[in-house]
Design an enzyme around this catalytic site. Structure first.
Site, mmCIF file in Angstrom:
data_model
loop_
_atom_site.group_PDB
_atom_site.id
_atom_site.type_symbol
_atom_site.label_atom_id
_atom_site.label_comp_id
_atom_site.label_asym_id
_atom_site.label_seq_id
_atom_site.Cartn_x
_atom_site.Cartn_y
_atom_site.Cartn_z
ATOM 1 N N GLY A 237 46.916 47.703 18.257
ATOM 2 C CA GLY A 237 47.621 49.528 18.289
ATOM 3 C C GLY A 237 46.127 50.022 17.854
ATOM 4 O O GLY A 237 46.438 51.460 17.917
ATOM 5 N N ASN A 238 45.238 49.838 17.242
ATOM 6 C CA ASN A 238 44.320 50.664 16.970
ATOM 7 C C ASN A 238 43.739 51.222 17.886
ATOM 8 O O ASN A 238 42.430 52.294 17.942
ATOM 9 C CB ASN A 238 43.473 50.084 16.252
ATOM 10 C CG ASN A 238 42.264 49.043 16.872
ATOM 11 O OD1 ASN A 238 43.360 48.718 17.484
ATOM 12 N ND2 ASN A 238 40.988 49.280 16.789
ATOM 13 N N LYS B 250 58.870 39.426 10.089
ATOM 14 C CA LYS B 250 58.117 40.579 10.531
ATOM 15 C C LYS B 250 58.700 42.160 10.459
ATOM 16 O O LYS B 250 59.659 41.971 10.665
ATOM 17 C CB LYS B 250 57.582 40.002 12.042
ATOM 18 C CG LYS B 250 57.184 41.699 13.195
ATOM 19 C CD LYS B 250 55.513 41.525 13.053
ATOM 20 C CE LYS B 250 54.667 42.875 13.967
ATOM 21 N NZ LYS B 250 53.650 42.821 13.612
ATOM 22 N N LYS C 76 52.152 40.622 20.625
ATOM 23 C CA LYS C 76 51.169 40.345 21.241
ATOM 24 C C LYS C 76 49.977 39.865 22.082
ATOM 25 O O LYS C 76 49.011 39.533 23.186
ATOM 26 C CB LYS C 76 50.469 42.306 21.109
ATOM 27 C CG LYS C 76 48.928 42.559 20.866
ATOM 28 C CD LYS C 76 48.650 43.998 21.565
ATOM 29 C CE LYS C 76 47.242 43.029 21.333
ATOM 30 N NZ LYS C 76 46.360 42.548 20.320
ATOM 31 N N LYS D 230 44.331 35.716 17.029
ATOM 32 C CA LYS D 230 43.582 36.790 18.055
ATOM 33 C C LYS D 230 42.777 34.905 18.429
ATOM 34 O O LYS D 230 42.437 35.132 20.287
ATOM 35 C CB LYS D 230 42.559 37.298 18.175
ATOM 36 C CG LYS D 230 43.391 38.737 18.028
ATOM 37 C CD LYS D 230 42.449 39.850 17.272
ATOM 38 C CE LYS D 230 42.907 40.950 16.493
ATOM 39 N NZ LYS D 230 44.880 41.129 17.080
#
Lengths: 317, 317
Positions: free
Chosen positions: B12-13, B130, B218, B280
């Site tokens: 998102g960043n 979430k 994601k 990640k």
């Protein structure tokens, strides 16, 4: 079995009907009805590209943005257009997949975020007239005009009360994502494209496509899309089975098959309402002039019959 | 010149940086920076599929919906996800087209609205965690829980004040639009897909894909996407050039090339932050286990160097 390529342009009423609030559930139900008809057209062997309006959906987002005030920044009208392409494209992908599967066909379906080229030299930029977003008081409207650079106009006096932002409705020049849409068609994907008339962009000095605050007429874009993919037929679906002359008069007549010349004659007589049936017939005429092929105006439930020449108003050369 | 197919997952960043308000202009500027790097990767010959987060964009829409109250109906979380795919996909299409054109390459670029299959048997549905949307007072939160069937939880006490809606974050099972994405890749289109982790859907009794109120991680979806298109490399871009062990300690060490076993060892030691670097690394490990090929974590500006083995944290079998 036809392998003709047809562009189907659906009006906003196929997604949010008047009188409805526009919940996700209501919209899905309407899209489901439309998707079932489109699935039948696919089963009859037609290759399909769908385009659609986004008036009610963009309107709802613009109201929500306005109500949130400074809490989170309002996005541009172009960004809102992109959002509605995602929202509506998703609903069509979802319901078409279902109906095709039920009819025994597995076909990939894909919606494409689509930009459409316009020119700020378009005369409509001089006197914008397409209202977007919520109604305001005169003083709020004039404040926004000065703060945000908007053009604002009084709504139709006597019919609607208040002031609204107005934006230009320029002519579509080209479909920016033309190549990707054609790539999908080669692979026999059912494509949903250029929703809401497409995201209006203009070629900037550095070669960028720059978003333009405007709303392109979805039927005009439908014609441009038909051109970009060399469609065999262009069909506009609305809430009536036929285009009428002498509408609501004793000698009202449903048009079946008409020539370009006849259509032009009726247009010149003022038979078709501006902002309603007028632009639909004009978009169809552009298609027929360009392709020499047939364009159709009919209702959702008669779409397949009309493609097969049984009903609808069919405009030919 | 490489013709490897690489999935690039952007956080998102890359779209809304912290401290920014998130105007369309700010987001376009960030996407432009990302697009320039991705264009360089394309120029180096890689075939590219892009996926991206949507946290800030979905958050802004949820706040706007809430603020509009009953004026227009709030759409479902899934519909909001579809909207952000349109919004962000558009920005990437637009800026990538520009940078590639400037570098002398005309490549079709296309974002696809993507649904991702989940199962409501996923254990995360039992205890959703979430948080999505705005903060509420305890009484409002509890009222919405009863009125709207939401699960609500107190935000992190001492860190954040208030209550929030929480939704499950189930495992992605499959990419519904897999076939369309592969069709585009055959035609050498650069594809943007499965934004925000994809729109979560579940197979309903009638065979429909039914939207599920949930948010899929994601990076996990990025792995599923890599699998669906048989990617040669999977690269997650974040705000650091490398994954670190002993982070922020005197013996902090940037990881360069590590094996699956080494990665598992560091994970077991708790070296990677849950909800941040942990997922990640785990997504990368899934890719390496499945493909036997390399997965990479690095920063946007080092992406091409990392693909060429010069920097970044590269996980190998």
């Amino acid at each position: 079995m036809s392998r003709e390529l047809v562009v189907i342009a659906l009006g906003g009423n196929a997604i949010k009907q008047s009188g409805e609030r526009g919940t996700t559930e209501e919209q899905f139900k309407n899209v489901d009805t439309a998707a079932e008809q489109i699935a039948k057209i696919s089963m009859a062997g037609y290759k399909i590209v769908i385009t659609h309006g986004n008036g009610p959906q963009a309107g709802a987002l613009l109201i929500q943005q306005e109500e949130a005030g400074d809490l989170v920044p309002a996005q541009t009208l172009t960004a809102v257009g992109a959002m509605t392409q995602g929202q509506i494209g998703w609903m069509f992908q979802n319901r078409l997949t279902y109906h095709l599967h039920k009819m025994g066909k597995m076909a990939p379906i894909c919606s494409i975020i689509t930009q459409v080229e316009v020119s700020s030299d378009d005369p409509d930029f001089k006197d914008p007239s397409k209202p977007v977003g919520p109604f305001y008081t005169e003083s709020d409207a004039k404040r926004f005009a000065s703060e945000r650079g908007w053009t604002v106009k009084e709504a139709k006096p006597g019919v609607e009360k208040g002031w609204r932002r107005v934006v230009p409705s320029p002519e579509p020049i080209s479909i920016v994502e033309e190549e990707s849409i054609n790539a999908l068609l080669v692979e026999r994907v059912i494509v949903i494209a250029a929703g809401g008339g497409g995201i209006p962009v203009e070629k900037g000095k550095d070669g960028s496509w720059v978003g333009v605050d405007a709303v392109i007429d979805k039927d005009r874009t439908g014609f441009k899309l038909s051109q970009a993919i060399k469609a065999d037929k262009f069909m506009i679906l609305t809430d009536v089975e036929n285009v009428y002359v002498n509408f609501n008069k004793p000698d009202q007549k449903a048009l079946q098959e008409i020539t370009l010349d006849e259509a032009q004659g009726y247009l010149d007589e003022g038979q078709f309402l501006a902002g309603s049936m007028g632009p639909k017939v004009e978009a169809c005429m552009r298609f027929v002039k360009w392709s020499g092929k047939e364009a159709i105006v009919t209702s959702l439930d008669k779409a397949l019959d009309a493609l097969q020449g049984k009903t609808g108003t069919r405009i030919k050369k």
